[in-house]
Design a protein around this motif. Structure first.
Motif, PDB file in Angstrom:
ATOM      1  N   LEU A  20      66.397  63.578  31.674  1.00 25.53           N
ATOM      2  CA  LEU A  20      65.862  62.063  31.408  1.00 25.53           C
ATOM      3  C   LEU A  20      66.926  61.359  30.622  1.00 25.53           C
ATOM      4  O   LEU A  20      67.258  60.110  30.699  1.00 25.53           O
ATOM      5  CB  LEU A  20      64.293  62.055  30.665  1.00 25.53           C
ATOM      6  CG  LEU A  20      63.293  62.598  31.691  1.00 25.53           C
ATOM      7  CD1 LEU A  20      62.057  62.714  30.735  1.00 25.53           C
ATOM      8  CD2 LEU A  20      63.188  61.835  32.797  1.00 25.53           C
ATOM      9  N   LEU A  21      67.350  61.930  29.666  1.00 28.35           N
ATOM     10  CA  LEU A  21      68.422  61.495  28.697  1.00 28.35           C
ATOM     11  C   LEU A  21      69.406  60.829  29.303  1.00 28.35           C
ATOM     12  O   LEU A  21      70.130  59.854  29.273  1.00 28.35           O
ATOM     13  CB  LEU A  21      69.023  62.415  27.617  1.00 28.35           C
ATOM     14  CG  LEU A  21      67.918  62.401  26.518  1.00 28.35           C
ATOM     15  CD1 LEU A  21      68.020  63.746  25.550  1.00 28.35           C
ATOM     16  CD2 LEU A  21      67.355  61.248  25.617  1.00 28.35           C
ATOM     17  N   VAL A  22      70.233  62.017  30.261  1.00 22.42           N
ATOM     18  CA  VAL A  22      71.464  61.425  31.007  1.00 22.42           C
ATOM     19  C   VAL A  22      71.193  60.366  32.176  1.00 22.42           C
ATOM     20  O   VAL A  22      71.730  59.421  32.174  1.00 22.42           O
ATOM     21  CB  VAL A  22      71.971  62.679  31.750  1.00 22.42           C
ATOM     22  CG1 VAL A  22      73.247  62.614  32.590  1.00 22.42           C
ATOM     23  CG2 VAL A  22      72.404  63.617  30.592  1.00 22.42           C
ATOM     24  N   ASN A  23      70.085  60.364  32.569  1.00 21.34           N
ATOM     25  CA  ASN A  23      69.675  59.315  33.747  1.00 21.34           C
ATOM     26  C   ASN A  23      69.359  58.017  33.122  1.00 21.34           C
ATOM     27  O   ASN A  23      69.808  57.103  33.513  1.00 21.34           O
ATOM     28  CB  ASN A  23      68.791  59.986  34.798  1.00 21.34           C
ATOM     29  CG  ASN A  23      69.303  60.910  35.713  1.00 21.34           C
ATOM     30  OD1 ASN A  23      70.217  60.745  36.595  1.00 21.34           O
ATOM     31  ND2 ASN A  23      69.021  62.098  35.680  1.00 21.34           N
ATOM     32  N   SER A  24      68.800  58.034  32.013  1.00 17.40           N
ATOM     33  CA  SER A  24      68.372  57.037  31.219  1.00 17.40           C
ATOM     34  C   SER A  24      69.944  56.322  30.600  1.00 17.40           C
ATOM     35  O   SER A  24      69.946  55.003  30.824  1.00 17.40           O
ATOM     36  CB  SER A  24      67.680  57.176  30.080  1.00 17.40           C
ATOM     37  OG  SER A  24      66.342  57.451  30.371  1.00 17.40           O
ATOM     38  N   GLY A  67      64.130  60.683  20.880  1.00 15.96           N
ATOM     39  CA  GLY A  67      63.148  60.138  21.177  1.00 15.96           C
ATOM     40  C   GLY A  67      62.020  60.543  21.922  1.00 15.96           C
ATOM     41  O   GLY A  67      61.101  59.896  22.366  1.00 15.96           O
ATOM     42  N   PHE A  68      61.668  61.831  21.910  1.00 15.60           N
ATOM     43  CA  PHE A  68      60.764  62.460  22.279  1.00 15.60           C
ATOM     44  C   PHE A  68      59.488  62.799  21.547  1.00 15.60           C
ATOM     45  O   PHE A  68      58.468  63.153  21.830  1.00 15.60           O
ATOM     46  CB  PHE A  68      61.245  63.721  23.221  1.00 15.60           C
ATOM     47  CG  PHE A  68      62.187  63.584  24.437  1.00 15.60           C
ATOM     48  CD1 PHE A  68      61.566  63.091  25.508  1.00 15.60           C
ATOM     49  CD2 PHE A  68      63.198  63.761  24.079  1.00 15.60           C
ATOM     50  CE1 PHE A  68      62.320  62.901  26.580  1.00 15.60           C
ATOM     51  CE2 PHE A  68      64.237  63.284  25.236  1.00 15.60           C
ATOM     52  CZ  PHE A  68      63.749  63.059  26.378  1.00 15.60           C
ATOM     53  N   GLN A  69      59.542  62.135  20.200  1.00  8.68           N
ATOM     54  CA  GLN A  69      58.618  62.417  19.514  1.00  8.68           C
ATOM     55  C   GLN A  69      57.156  61.436  19.668  1.00  8.68           C
ATOM     56  O   GLN A  69      56.133  62.296  19.755  1.00  8.68           O
ATOM     57  CB  GLN A  69      58.878  61.868  17.747  1.00  8.68           C
ATOM     58  CG  GLN A  69      59.907  62.283  17.094  1.00  8.68           C
ATOM     59  CD  GLN A  69      61.312  61.497  17.700  1.00  8.68           C
ATOM     60  OE1 GLN A  69      61.680  60.863  18.860  1.00  8.68           O
ATOM     61  NE2 GLN A  69      62.428  61.585  16.801  1.00  8.68           N
ATOM     62  N   ASP A  70      57.239  60.491  20.110  1.00 11.18           N
ATOM     63  CA  ASP A  70      56.342  59.515  20.803  1.00 11.18           C
ATOM     64  C   ASP A  70      56.302  59.194  22.153  1.00 11.18           C
ATOM     65  O   ASP A  70      56.224  58.188  22.678  1.00 11.18           O
ATOM     66  CB  ASP A  70      55.943  58.407  19.881  1.00 11.18           C
ATOM     67  CG  ASP A  70      55.701  58.494  18.332  1.00 11.18           C
ATOM     68  OD1 ASP A  70      54.843  59.433  18.460  1.00 11.18           O
ATOM     69  OD2 ASP A  70      56.422  58.177  17.765  1.00 11.18           O
ATOM     70  N   PHE A  71      56.845  60.385  22.873  1.00 13.84           N
ATOM     71  CA  PHE A  71      57.157  60.109  24.486  1.00 13.84           C
ATOM     72  C   PHE A  71      56.239  59.395  25.398  1.00 13.84           C
ATOM     73  O   PHE A  71      55.122  60.028  25.303  1.00 13.84           O
ATOM     74  CB  PHE A  71      57.734  61.364  25.069  1.00 13.84           C
ATOM     75  CG  PHE A  71      58.072  61.237  26.411  1.00 13.84           C
ATOM     76  CD1 PHE A  71      59.294  60.608  26.868  1.00 13.84           C
ATOM     77  CD2 PHE A  71      57.538  61.945  27.385  1.00 13.84           C
ATOM     78  CE1 PHE A  71      59.535  60.502  28.038  1.00 13.84           C
ATOM     79  CE2 PHE A  71      58.004  61.937  28.779  1.00 13.84           C
ATOM     80  CZ  PHE A  71      58.791  60.923  29.091  1.00 13.84           C
ATOM     81  N   ASP A  74      56.602  56.040  31.018  1.00 15.40           N
ATOM     82  CA  ASP A  74      56.784  54.994  31.568  1.00 15.40           C
ATOM     83  C   ASP A  74      58.066  54.385  31.969  1.00 15.40           C
ATOM     84  O   ASP A  74      58.507  53.807  32.772  1.00 15.40           O
ATOM     85  CB  ASP A  74      55.834  53.739  31.256  1.00 15.40           C
ATOM     86  CG  ASP A  74      54.343  54.192  31.315  1.00 15.40           C
ATOM     87  OD1 ASP A  74      54.125  54.924  32.002  1.00 15.40           O
ATOM     88  OD2 ASP A  74      53.550  53.691  30.359  1.00 15.40           O
ATOM     89  N   SER A  75      59.032  54.498  30.536  1.00 16.53           N
ATOM     90  CA  SER A  75      60.342  54.289  30.953  1.00 16.53           C
ATOM     91  C   SER A  75      61.213  54.999  29.862  1.00 16.53           C
ATOM     92  O   SER A  75      60.646  55.715  28.565  1.00 16.53           O
ATOM     93  CB  SER A  75      60.427  52.980  30.349  1.00 16.53           C
ATOM     94  OG  SER A  75      61.711  52.471  29.957  1.00 16.53           O
ATOM     95  N   GLY A  76      62.360  55.101  30.327  1.00 22.17           N
ATOM     96  CA  GLY A  76      63.390  55.945  29.370  1.00 22.17           C
ATOM     97  C   GLY A  76      64.174  54.893  28.441  1.00 22.17           C
ATOM     98  O   GLY A  76      64.955  55.078  27.425  1.00 22.17           O
ATOM     99  N   TYR A  77      64.071  53.529  28.447  1.00 22.58           N
ATOM    100  CA  TYR A  77      64.587  52.635  27.508  1.00 22.58           C
ATOM    101  C   TYR A  77      64.369  52.978  26.256  1.00 22.58           C
ATOM    102  O   TYR A  77      65.475  52.736  25.216  1.00 22.58           O
ATOM    103  CB  TYR A  77      63.882  51.313  27.747  1.00 22.58           C
ATOM    104  CG  TYR A  77      64.698  50.194  27.203  1.00 22.58           C
ATOM    105  CD1 TYR A  77      65.645  49.485  27.558  1.00 22.58           C
ATOM    106  CD2 TYR A  77      63.955  49.654  26.011  1.00 22.58           C
ATOM    107  CE1 TYR A  77      66.339  48.704  26.750  1.00 22.58           C
ATOM    108  CE2 TYR A  77      64.689  48.663  25.236  1.00 22.58           C
ATOM    109  CZ  TYR A  77      65.779  48.198  25.775  1.00 22.58           C
ATOM    110  OH  TYR A  77      66.225  47.012  24.962  1.00 22.58           O
ATOM    111  N   PRO A  83      74.076  59.064  22.601  1.00 28.84           N
ATOM    112  CA  PRO A  83      75.011  60.184  22.449  1.00 28.84           C
ATOM    113  C   PRO A  83      75.162  60.950  24.022  1.00 28.84           C
ATOM    114  O   PRO A  83      76.132  61.711  24.261  1.00 28.84           O
ATOM    115  CB  PRO A  83      74.270  61.252  21.881  1.00 28.84           C
ATOM    116  CG  PRO A  83      73.080  60.321  21.159  1.00 28.84           C
ATOM    117  CD  PRO A  83      72.974  59.225  21.945  1.00 28.84           C
ATOM    118  N   PHE A  84      74.355  60.525  25.322  1.00 28.06           N
ATOM    119  CA  PHE A  84      74.613  61.192  26.471  1.00 28.06           C
ATOM    120  C   PHE A  84      75.511  60.242  27.524  1.00 28.06           C
ATOM    121  O   PHE A  84      75.541  60.607  28.683  1.00 28.06           O
ATOM    122  CB  PHE A  84      73.375  61.551  27.151  1.00 28.06           C
ATOM    123  CG  PHE A  84      72.776  62.548  26.079  1.00 28.06           C
ATOM    124  CD1 PHE A  84      72.765  63.739  26.306  1.00 28.06           C
ATOM    125  CD2 PHE A  84      71.876  62.155  24.992  1.00 28.06           C
ATOM    126  CE1 PHE A  84      72.247  64.542  25.489  1.00 28.06           C
ATOM    127  CE2 PHE A  84      71.250  62.897  24.235  1.00 28.06           C
ATOM    128  CZ  PHE A  84      71.376  64.239  24.457  1.00 28.06           C
TER     129      PHE A  84
END
Length: 103
Positions: A20-24, A67-71, A74-77, A83-84
């Motif tokens: 998800l990070l790389v694709n975002s 950013g996965f604390q409150d994941f 609906d969106s990777g924004y 960093p990716f």
């Protein structure tokens, strides 16, 4: 190319977070995409389901602080994908090369 077997929920969570990070980064920083929105959503909701099923693993994951604390799936924004961006560029170039070789 065969997909590696991912056996534990912790490994699957880390794998999904990285995807998800790389694709975002690809989508939001570079305006590119190598997977469909539908596949991205499927991966996001799978991750959200794993977080719900294994809540203790969420804060122990490798990419928790990106950013996965409150994941919210609906969106990777809102993920910290900056960093990716380098990995995303490399992956996109690799996909372009493979496409040219095919034809």
């Amino acid at each position: 190319m065969t997909r590696p077997v991912i056996e534990t929920p912790e490994e699957r969570i880390n794998h999904l977070e990285h995807q998800l990070l790389v694709n975002s980064a690809l989508y939001y920083s570079l305006g590119k995409s190598i997977i469909s929105d539908e596949l991205y959503d499927k991966l996001s909701f799978e991750l959200a389901g794993l977080f719900k099923k294994y809540p203790k693993l969420q804060s122990l994951s490798t990419y928790y602080t990106y950013g996965f604390q409150d994941f919210v799936p609906d969106s990777g924004y809102y993920l910290d994908y900056n960093p990716f961006v380098g990995q995303a560029k490399w992956l996109y170039k690799l996909q372009e090369r493979k496409a040219r070789q095919k034809g």
